[in-house]
Design a protein around this motif. Sequence first.
Motif, PDB file in Angstrom:
ATOM      1  N   MET A 196       0.855  -1.202   0.000  1.00 56.52           N
ATOM      2  CA  MET A 196       0.000   0.000   0.000  1.00 56.52           C
ATOM      3  C   MET A 196       0.880   1.237   0.000  1.00 56.52           C
ATOM      4  N   GLY A 197       0.238   2.380  -0.154  1.00 52.96           N
ATOM      5  CA  GLY A 197       1.003   3.624  -0.266  1.00 52.96           C
ATOM      6  C   GLY A 197       1.088   3.983  -1.735  1.00 52.96           C
ATOM      7  N   LEU A 198       1.508   5.208  -1.977  1.00 54.14           N
ATOM      8  CA  LEU A 198       1.388   5.700  -3.345  1.00 54.14           C
ATOM      9  C   LEU A 198       2.577   5.370  -4.242  1.00 54.14           C
ATOM     10  N   HIS A 199       3.621   4.834  -3.669  1.00 50.07           N
ATOM     11  CA  HIS A 199       4.733   4.412  -4.527  1.00 50.07           C
ATOM     12  C   HIS A 199       4.410   3.021  -5.083  1.00 50.07           C
ATOM     13  N   THR A 200       5.095   2.650  -6.126  1.00 56.56           N
ATOM     14  CA  THR A 200       4.711   1.394  -6.799  1.00 56.56           C
ATOM     15  C   THR A 200       5.874   0.395  -6.844  1.00 56.56           C
ATOM     16  N   LYS A 201       6.902   0.686  -6.024  1.00 58.85           N
ATOM     17  CA  LYS A 201       8.155  -0.073  -6.134  1.00 58.85           C
ATOM     18  C   LYS A 201       7.997  -1.593  -6.113  1.00 58.85           C
ATOM     19  N   GLU A 202       7.332  -2.102  -5.085  1.00 60.29           N
ATOM     20  CA  GLU A 202       7.318  -3.561  -4.919  1.00 60.29           C
ATOM     21  C   GLU A 202       6.132  -4.230  -5.616  1.00 60.29           C
ATOM     22  N   LEU A 203       5.372  -3.440  -6.354  1.00 56.87           N
ATOM     23  CA  LEU A 203       4.131  -3.992  -6.896  1.00 56.87           C
ATOM     24  C   LEU A 203       4.348  -4.794  -8.174  1.00 56.87           C
ATOM     25  N   LYS A 204       3.599  -5.869  -8.276  1.00 61.31           N
ATOM     26  CA  LYS A 204       3.612  -6.685  -9.480  1.00 61.31           C
ATOM     27  C   LYS A 204       2.602  -6.090 -10.469  1.00 61.31           C
ATOM     28  N   VAL A 205       2.944  -6.151 -11.728  1.00 65.83           N
ATOM     29  CA  VAL A 205       2.016  -5.646 -12.746  1.00 65.83           C
ATOM     30  C   VAL A 205       1.316  -6.848 -13.381  1.00 65.83           C
ATOM     31  N   HIS A 206       0.003  -6.788 -13.428  1.00 65.74           N
ATOM     32  CA  HIS A 206      -0.801  -7.892 -13.962  1.00 65.74           C
ATOM     33  C   HIS A 206      -1.507  -7.479 -15.254  1.00 65.74           C
ATOM     34  N   GLY A 207      -1.898  -8.484 -16.008  1.00 66.81           N
ATOM     35  CA  GLY A 207      -2.646  -8.204 -17.233  1.00 66.81           C
ATOM     36  C   GLY A 207      -3.830  -9.135 -17.366  1.00 66.81           C
ATOM     37  N   ILE A 208      -4.930  -8.596 -17.848  1.00 62.45           N
ATOM     38  CA  ILE A 208      -6.091  -9.441 -18.180  1.00 62.45           C
ATOM     39  C   ILE A 208      -6.586  -9.068 -19.577  1.00 62.45           C
ATOM     40  N   VAL A 209      -7.250 -10.017 -20.194  1.00 63.52           N
ATOM     41  CA  VAL A 209      -8.016  -9.709 -21.404  1.00 63.52           C
ATOM     42  C   VAL A 209      -9.344 -10.463 -21.289  1.00 63.52           C
ATOM     43  N   ALA A 210     -10.430  -9.717 -21.298  1.00 61.65           N
ATOM     44  CA  ALA A 210     -11.767 -10.324 -21.290  1.00 61.65           C
ATOM     45  C   ALA A 210     -12.462  -9.927 -22.585  1.00 61.65           C
ATOM     46  N   ALA A 211     -13.447 -10.697 -22.979  1.00 62.11           N
ATOM     47  CA  ALA A 211     -14.213 -10.354 -24.187  1.00 62.11           C
ATOM     48  C   ALA A 211     -15.625 -10.871 -24.036  1.00 62.11           C
ATOM     49  N   TRP A 212     -16.566 -10.099 -24.548  1.00 55.01           N
ATOM     50  CA  TRP A 212     -17.973 -10.501 -24.473  1.00 55.01           C
ATOM     51  C   TRP A 212     -18.738  -9.818 -25.596  1.00 55.01           C
ATOM     52  N   GLN A 213     -19.935 -10.328 -25.829  1.00 50.95           N
ATOM     53  CA  GLN A 213     -20.760  -9.721 -26.859  1.00 50.95           C
ATOM     54  C   GLN A 213     -21.371  -8.424 -26.318  1.00 50.95           C
ATOM     55  N   TRP A 214     -21.270  -7.358 -27.073  1.00 51.45           N
ATOM     56  CA  TRP A 214     -21.804  -6.073 -26.611  1.00 51.45           C
ATOM     57  C   TRP A 214     -22.386  -5.346 -27.813  1.00 51.45           C
ATOM     58  N   GLY A 215     -23.678  -5.120 -27.788  1.00 49.83           N
ATOM     59  CA  GLY A 215     -24.342  -4.449 -28.918  1.00 49.83           C
ATOM     60  C   GLY A 215     -24.030  -2.963 -28.934  1.00 49.83           C
ATOM     61  N   ALA A 216     -24.924  -2.174 -29.561  1.00 50.49           N
ATOM     62  CA  ALA A 216     -24.710  -0.732 -29.692  1.00 50.49           C
ATOM     63  C   ALA A 216     -24.665  -0.099 -28.295  1.00 50.49           C
ATOM     64  N   TYR A 217     -23.526   0.495 -27.960  1.00 48.63           N
ATOM     65  CA  TYR A 217     -23.286   1.043 -26.619  1.00 48.63           C
ATOM     66  C   TYR A 217     -24.307   2.119 -26.255  1.00 48.63           C
ATOM     67  N   LEU A 218     -24.693   2.928 -27.227  1.00 51.95           N
ATOM     68  CA  LEU A 218     -25.630   4.031 -26.943  1.00 51.95           C
ATOM     69  C   LEU A 218     -27.066   3.681 -27.348  1.00 51.95           C
ATOM     70  N   GLY A 219     -27.327   2.418 -27.605  1.00 50.14           N
ATOM     71  CA  GLY A 219     -28.683   1.965 -27.930  1.00 50.14           C
ATOM     72  C   GLY A 219     -28.887   1.860 -29.429  1.00 50.14           C
ATOM     73  N   GLU A 220     -29.444   0.733 -29.850  1.00 53.15           N
ATOM     74  CA  GLU A 220     -29.614   0.459 -31.290  1.00 53.15           C
ATOM     75  C   GLU A 220     -30.456   1.542 -31.973  1.00 53.15           C
ATOM     76  N   GLU A 221     -31.577   1.930 -31.340  1.00 56.21           N
ATOM     77  CA  GLU A 221     -32.469   2.904 -31.996  1.00 56.21           C
ATOM     78  C   GLU A 221     -31.803   4.279 -32.118  1.00 56.21           C
ATOM     79  N   ASN A 222     -30.866   4.563 -31.199  1.00 59.34           N
ATOM     80  CA  ASN A 222     -30.193   5.867 -31.233  1.00 59.34           C
ATOM     81  C   ASN A 222     -29.192   5.992 -32.380  1.00 59.34           C
ATOM     82  N   MET A 223     -28.792   4.877 -32.955  1.00 53.17           N
ATOM     83  CA  MET A 223     -27.835   4.930 -34.059  1.00 53.17           C
ATOM     84  C   MET A 223     -28.480   5.583 -35.278  1.00 53.17           C
ATOM     85  N   GLN A 224     -29.811   5.548 -35.330  1.00 52.34           N
ATOM     86  CA  GLN A 224     -30.525   6.215 -36.407  1.00 52.34           C
ATOM     87  C   GLN A 224     -31.160   7.521 -35.922  1.00 52.34           C
TER      88      GLN A 224
END
Length: 305
Positions: free
Chosen positions: A107-135
């Motif tokens: 903890m604390g605001l320095h990052t010296k001893e911290l491990k860096v991690h990575g993730i990648v997730a994926a999922w189906q996602w339709g029109a972010y602002l709504g399908e009807e709004n695209m028109q």
Amino acid sequence: MENKDGWIWYDENFVPWREARVHVLTHTLHYGMGVFEGVRAYLTEQGTAIFRLQDHTKRLFDSARMLGITMPYTPEQMNAAQKEVLIKNKLDSAYIRPMIFYGAEGMGLHTKELKVHGIVAAWQWGAYLGEENMQRGISVKVSSIARYAVNTAMCRAKANGYYINSMLALQEAQQHGYDEALMLDVNGYLAEGSGENIFILSDGVIYTPELGCVLDGITRRTIIELATNELGMDVVEKKITRDEAYIADEVFFTGTAAEVAPVRKIDEHCIADGKRGPVTEKLQALYNDVVGGRNKKYQDYLTFI
Ligand code: PMP
């Protein structure tokens, strides 16, 4: 989001979706220092393709560099992980979310001893602002929350903690019954949406806020290229005032999640006749053809999985 079938790439391994967890003392959870991307894959006639994967990965690495985060993986590994996550989850179109974050080693605001991690997730996602709004187009509220300034943040970085700014703006807009927020910069010029860049059309010329405090959007780059090359239009990057937007002939937002979304109204001002404009419609169609692999000229932007 957590209760789903599927697999998440987590530090080089595929972990069952429900088991992809972190400790409550995870550093990024406390202080927001992390970087991420939002990428989309589309089903094309030749199979599934990730749109501008290399450009997204470059921005991810640039974001990490700006914040002083040492990337634990190579660009090739991050690219491969994004392809594999689609295959593993049997997704033919998807929103992809790579993220790099600090672990719970201290903890604390320095990052010296911290491990860096990575993730990648994926999922189906339709029109972010709504399908009807695209028109129909979205309604947008100028936010009382200003976008970060160049001397308060690394504005070009897509960093986790910066999204408090966007979320405050979106929350305010939605509480007032609008679909999205339009943030101004600290000097009152147009900046961007909570997760989108903005364009306006005035007397046949397209304008978009110059880079500075806005994200260097990959959809923004694509739209500038398509408007210039395919529609032969001038695209000018400059400081834009709120009144210019109110009286514009067309306004639209761009983003990986939002794609090309018409804006029908800003505050109580209808944009032109309050309907999607013809240039916006053409750019939407061009963009859809490019990401969908139907425009062979832009085939290089596609990474087939
Ligand atoms: N601005 C902000 C604040 C964003 O979060 C996003 C989404 N990444 C954008 C603009 C659009 O960027 P892109 O086109 O690369 O998705």
